[in-house]
Enzyme design. Structure first.
Site, PDB file in Angstrom:
ATOM      1  N   TYR A 155       0.813  -1.221   0.000  1.00 37.07           N
ATOM      2  CA  TYR A 155       0.000   0.000   0.000  1.00 37.07           C
ATOM      3  C   TYR A 155       0.848   1.274   0.000  1.00 37.07           C
ATOM      4  O   TYR A 155       0.724   2.097  -0.922  1.00 37.07           O
ATOM      5  CB  TYR A 155      -0.995   0.010   1.161  1.00 37.07           C
ATOM      6  CG  TYR A 155      -1.834   1.272   1.158  1.00 37.07           C
ATOM      7  CD1 TYR A 155      -2.779   1.487   0.152  1.00 37.07           C
ATOM      8  CD2 TYR A 155      -1.648   2.266   2.115  1.00 37.07           C
ATOM      9  CE1 TYR A 155      -3.532   2.652   0.112  1.00 37.07           C
ATOM     10  CE2 TYR A 155      -2.397   3.430   2.076  1.00 37.07           C
ATOM     11  CZ  TYR A 155      -3.337   3.616   1.072  1.00 37.07           C
ATOM     12  OH  TYR A 155      -4.067   4.781   1.022  1.00 37.07           O
ATOM     13  N   LYS A 159       1.292   3.750  -3.397  1.00 36.31           N
ATOM     14  CA  LYS A 159       0.807   5.132  -3.343  1.00 36.31           C
ATOM     15  C   LYS A 159       1.948   6.120  -3.567  1.00 36.31           C
ATOM     16  O   LYS A 159       1.769   7.156  -4.222  1.00 36.31           O
ATOM     17  CB  LYS A 159       0.114   5.406  -1.999  1.00 36.31           C
ATOM     18  CG  LYS A 159      -1.154   4.612  -1.757  1.00 36.31           C
ATOM     19  CD  LYS A 159      -2.255   4.935  -2.761  1.00 36.31           C
ATOM     20  CE  LYS A 159      -2.939   6.252  -2.488  1.00 36.31           C
ATOM     21  NZ  LYS A 159      -4.117   6.480  -3.348  1.00 36.31           N
TER      22      LYS A 159
END
Length: 372
Positions: A155, A159
């Site tokens: 994650y 990002k």
């Protein structure tokens, strides 16, 4: 100003749907296109009510489907890209998280250039900046510090790379010779009615006699209400559409917080739910340094088992750091450049969220009564 249109990806999500509702109030807006893999029937009903103000076109499709993206972007004036897989627990779903969060963003940028979409706003994450250790202390951090996560967990890593791609695309030449303007918003931990993280914690507490777990009690963070994050996206859009203001924010990122008091994740959960009889778990909790090393051992087990079995540890070192560090950021730069001020006060945000938690409690009681 001439009529314009906007595409919102991830429009069926916790944040995306609120952006859509605020967008419907914008002047001269001719059409909102809402894109997501699937929309709940109740949300489609909400969107249909907006059609008295603006044309709402619902598109169900995959963010990795190039043809779907081309159709979604045709004739569009701006893209607000919120679509993302938010998963801070998993270390085995790297492929799907990287595909949606990074490849999906890259495809959106490419399609925007091909279809001559001049404005691209990206919903980034605080985790792009860290924290990199549970020992890290950042109070009222700001954009000029250029903090960057060192975690390779899917994650935060996806990002970070996606945000870099968005900001690097600023100034890119569009197919018709125009120029692409981009910016990214980094919200703090987002809370509010409908939050899947809050729902997870409340459901666990309801099964445990309304007792909230203490995991993350050593953190100091400044959570942000979902309505204020949505509002920041509208202001970023207004700024990029304004030729005089746009140069100031093009290619920049902004931290988005509000006036929610600095507190631990545990205290936030308690402050939002205590009205409904929730209490904090008693007794001592695991020391952070011990949790860190247990997480390391669990990650090693996952790594060794990977060839034959996909094991997701209950928590990771990344989650331990995220849940137990002092990590707060100011919205001063967003205030200066975007004209951002929270649309909802802490008291309003707390009451709205608490009312939603109350509905969960009542639903749980009703279900419990039926089962007796």
């Amino acid at each position: 100003m001439a009529a314009w249109s906007c595409l919102v990806t991830g429009a069926g999500g916790f944040l995306g749907q609120r952006i859509v509702h605020l967008l419907a109030e914008e002047k001269e807006l001719q059409e909102i296109r809402v894109l997501d893999k699937v929309f709940k029937p109740e949300l489609l009903e909400q969107f249909s009510k907006l059609r008295s103000k603006v044309k709402v076109t619902v598109l169900e499709g995959d963010i990795l489907d190039k043809q779907c993206l081309r159709e979604a972007c045709q004739g569009i004036s701006a893209v607000i890209h919120t679509a993302s897989i938010i998963n801070v627990h998993s270390i085995t779903q790297e492929d799907s998280i990287m595909k949606v969060n990074l490849q999906g963003t890259q495809l959106m940028l490419e399609t925007s250039a091909q279809e001559n979409v001049p404005i691209f706003i990206y919903t980034s994450s605080l985790e792009v900046a860290g924290p990199n250790s549970y020992k890290e202390v950042v109070q009222n951090g700001h954009e000029e510090e250029n903090r960057e996560t060192t975690w390779t967990n899917p994650y935060p890593y996806s990002k970070k790379l996606a945000e870099k791609a968005v900001l690097a695309a600023n100034g890119q030449t569009l197919k018709d010779g125009g120029t692409l303007s981009t910016c990214a918003l980094r919200p703090m931990y987002i809370y509010g009615e409908g939050s899947q993280f809050l729902l997870f914690h409340m459901n666990r507490a309801l099964k445990n006699n309304n007792t909230l777990e203490k995991f993350g009690q050593y953190s100091v963070v400044n959570p942000v209400y979902v309505g204020n994050v949505a509002w920041a996206h509208i202001l970023a859009l207004r700024a990029l559409r304004d030729p005089k203001r746009a140069p100031r924010i093009q290619g920049k990122f902004y931290y988005i917080s509000d006036d929610t008091p600095h507190q631990s994740y545990v205290d936030l959960n308690y402050n939002l739910s205590k009205e409904w009889g929730f209490s904090l778990q008693s007794g001592m909790s695991c020391p952070v340094f011990l949790a860190h090393w247990i997480a390391f051992l669990l990650e090693m087990v996952s790594f060794l088992l990977y060839p034959i079995y996909k094991y997701d540890p209950p928590f990771t070192r990344h989650l331990v750091a995220l849940s137990n560090s002092t990590f707060t950021f100011s919205y001063k730069k967003a205030k200066q450049d975007l004209g951002y001020r929270p649309l909802f006060s802490w008291e309003e945000a707390k009451q709205k969220t608490s009312d939603w938690i109350g509905s969960l409690v009542k639903e749980h009681r009703t279900l419990k009564t039926k089962m007796q």
